[in-house]
Design an enzyme around this catalytic site. Sequence first.
Site, PDB file in Angstrom:
ATOM      1  N   ASP A 154      -5.972  -2.177  21.512  1.00  0.00           N
ATOM      2  CA  ASP A 154      -5.795  -2.388  20.071  1.00  0.00           C
ATOM      3  C   ASP A 154      -5.974  -3.868  19.712  1.00  0.00           C
ATOM      4  O   ASP A 154      -5.320  -4.731  20.296  1.00  0.00           O
ATOM      5  CB  ASP A 154      -4.393  -1.913  19.674  1.00  0.00           C
ATOM      6  N   SER A 161      -5.636   0.083  12.337  1.00  0.00           N
ATOM      7  CA  SER A 161      -5.347   1.046  13.406  1.00  0.00           C
ATOM      8  C   SER A 161      -5.349   2.489  12.922  1.00  0.00           C
ATOM      9  O   SER A 161      -5.816   3.388  13.623  1.00  0.00           O
ATOM     10  CB  SER A 161      -4.003   0.723  14.059  1.00  0.00           C
ATOM     11  N   HIS A 217      -6.178   1.525  -7.650  1.00  0.00           N
ATOM     12  CA  HIS A 217      -5.860   2.836  -8.230  1.00  0.00           C
ATOM     13  C   HIS A 217      -7.109   3.546  -8.752  1.00  0.00           C
ATOM     14  O   HIS A 217      -7.114   4.766  -8.925  1.00  0.00           O
ATOM     15  CB  HIS A 217      -4.869   2.676  -9.386  1.00  0.00           C
ATOM     16  N   ARG A 254      -0.956  -0.553 -18.282  1.00  0.00           N
ATOM     17  CA  ARG A 254      -0.539   0.354 -17.203  1.00  0.00           C
ATOM     18  C   ARG A 254       0.983   0.450 -17.100  1.00  0.00           C
ATOM     19  O   ARG A 254       1.513   1.421 -16.570  1.00  0.00           O
ATOM     20  CB  ARG A 254      -1.133  -0.086 -15.859  1.00  0.00           C
ATOM     21  N   ARG A 307      -5.783   7.065  -6.923  1.00  0.00           N
ATOM     22  CA  ARG A 307      -4.511   6.912  -6.201  1.00  0.00           C
ATOM     23  C   ARG A 307      -3.422   7.671  -6.944  1.00  0.00           C
ATOM     24  O   ARG A 307      -3.262   7.520  -8.150  1.00  0.00           O
ATOM     25  CB  ARG A 307      -4.145   5.435  -6.060  1.00  0.00           C
ATOM     26  N   ASP A 362       0.113   7.893  -6.745  1.00  0.00           N
ATOM     27  CA  ASP A 362       1.516   7.590  -7.071  1.00  0.00           C
ATOM     28  C   ASP A 362       1.742   7.218  -8.530  1.00  0.00           C
ATOM     29  O   ASP A 362       2.753   7.594  -9.124  1.00  0.00           O
ATOM     30  CB  ASP A 362       2.091   6.514  -6.131  1.00  0.00           C
ATOM     31  N   ARG A 363       0.817   6.502  -9.141  1.00  0.00           N
ATOM     32  CA  ARG A 363       0.991   6.098 -10.542  1.00  0.00           C
ATOM     33  C   ARG A 363       0.213   7.004 -11.514  1.00  0.00           C
ATOM     34  O   ARG A 363       0.147   6.723 -12.704  1.00  0.00           O
ATOM     35  CB  ARG A 363       0.594   4.639 -10.734  1.00  0.00           C
ATOM     36  N   HIS A 406      -1.059 -10.622  15.757  1.00  0.00           N
ATOM     37  CA  HIS A 406      -0.416 -10.708  14.434  1.00  0.00           C
ATOM     38  C   HIS A 406       0.630 -11.828  14.351  1.00  0.00           C
ATOM     39  O   HIS A 406       0.972 -12.266  13.260  1.00  0.00           O
ATOM     40  CB  HIS A 406       0.264  -9.379  14.081  1.00  0.00           C
ATOM     41  N   HIS A 420      -6.382  -8.657  10.935  1.00  0.00           N
ATOM     42  CA  HIS A 420      -7.482  -8.044  11.677  1.00  0.00           C
ATOM     43  C   HIS A 420      -8.783  -8.751  11.300  1.00  0.00           C
ATOM     44  O   HIS A 420      -8.832  -9.525  10.352  1.00  0.00           O
ATOM     45  CB  HIS A 420      -7.596  -6.556  11.324  1.00  0.00           C
TER      46      HIS A 420
END
Length: 510
Positions: free
Chosen positions: A13, A63, A124, A186, A262, A264-265, A405, A461
């Site tokens: 990784d 990943s 979104h 929004r 997206r 959620d909203r 990281h 990354h």
Amino acid sequence: MSAKKPLALVILDGYGYREDTASNAIANAKTPVMDALIANNPHTLISASGMDVGLPDGQMGNSEVGHTNIGAGRVVYQDLTRITKSIADGEFEQTPALVEAIDAAVKAEKAVHIMGLMSPGGVHSHEDHIYAAVEMAAARGAEKIYLHCFLDGRDTPPRSAENSLQRFQDLFAKLGKGRVASLVGRYYAMDRDNNWERVQVAYDLLTQAKAEFTAETAVAGLEAAYARDENDEFVKATAIKAEGQEDAIMQDGDAVIFMNYRADRARQITRAFVPGFDGFERAVFPAINFVMLTQYAADIPLATAFPPASLENTYGEWLSKQGQTQLRISETEKYAHVTFFFNGGVENEFEGEERQLVASPKVATYDLQPEMSSPELTEKLVAAIKSGKYDTIICNYPNADMVGHTGVYEAAEKAIEALDESVGKVVEAIKEVGGQLLITADHGNAEMMIDPETGGVHTAHTNLPVPLIYVGDKAVEFKEGGKLSDLAPTMLSLAGLEIPAEMSGDVLVK
């Protein structure tokens, strides 16, 4: 039963390839094992980022995406790229849910309403998708096309909507029909915390043109909001209509297309258009044909333009169907990746699949123990290879990523050296039992520890390629230009197994 000679896939990784050796922990660490493999074994570089793994062009891999692509044996597109690609391919304008809603409205001489977060933010929604939807409605004969703009200012600069609104005013002028019908921030239209009084502001604007403010054009409405010191996100409900124009409200028989991908909203405002809703008292409840761009929730009974893609015949599922045994093994940090993500989002084991988890060390940060749990993981992996129990073994070593990281260069070098030692033992075990081994990575990280642009510590990354190395008795020659989704078909080919039709990846062995 004779002992099985396993085919193992070892995923290092965060182990990318970068020619420049400056701040490159992988190039500068002492790695006699990997050096010898690259000198003596078939090897190539494969892509692990951007469109090759279903992400936007140039975006670094991660990943979750990497393991999903490896296990699927096909490029798995994220919603943004999936929809963008469908527009480029001409498939978007044939999408059944969109075609049906628009055509029904056109036939009944009703309006097509398109709403969504009007922004190039790409979190979104994307305004390019909204542009394509307006063009599609016009091309299918809609005369009344009303665009309801939710303004961003969170995933974009706080006052940046003017370019987007001007772009759509120009489009409607070019089409000779349709108009921007409303503006609202929004903050109101895309609440996700059950602040229903905010959502009601947007709902009443859409269904009744009820608004604190009106303006003749979208840009004029925005300028007035800025004059009131409202940034894009907080623009109050504004109805847009020039003199003599009718209110652009949602009425019985109209089509409504919500262009956010997206969920959620998007859920709350969508639920307000569904029977049985009790978030607030609806003054009107039009019988509309509502289309969600993606599925916002499984319990919302509305049409979906791009339903969730379920992954049939992933590598693990396919091996199971062939009666093969497989082991998934990693330490805690990457255990979900070699199981859940590798199986295409399936939590449970397939028949014939076993899992082994090695605990990651309990340290505050992994630079304090750069080898992590690689000695224990290697011991278990070597035992599994020699056990003769498994046809296939999938293993992930997290070191190059998790220590990368931290941004601590010396620790990253030590992590790479610990990995090299582990890989040596795995190679030895594979040779001893006459098995086969592929060594690769899911994305880069430790090959760039300093950002060449800023000179600061680089902890993210990269979008660089990753190695692919073969160990085994077969005379293997790799093709160039591969990507992560080619690994599963390649492994099936090396194991002499059939490749399922769903796997569109290439076999990388010539």
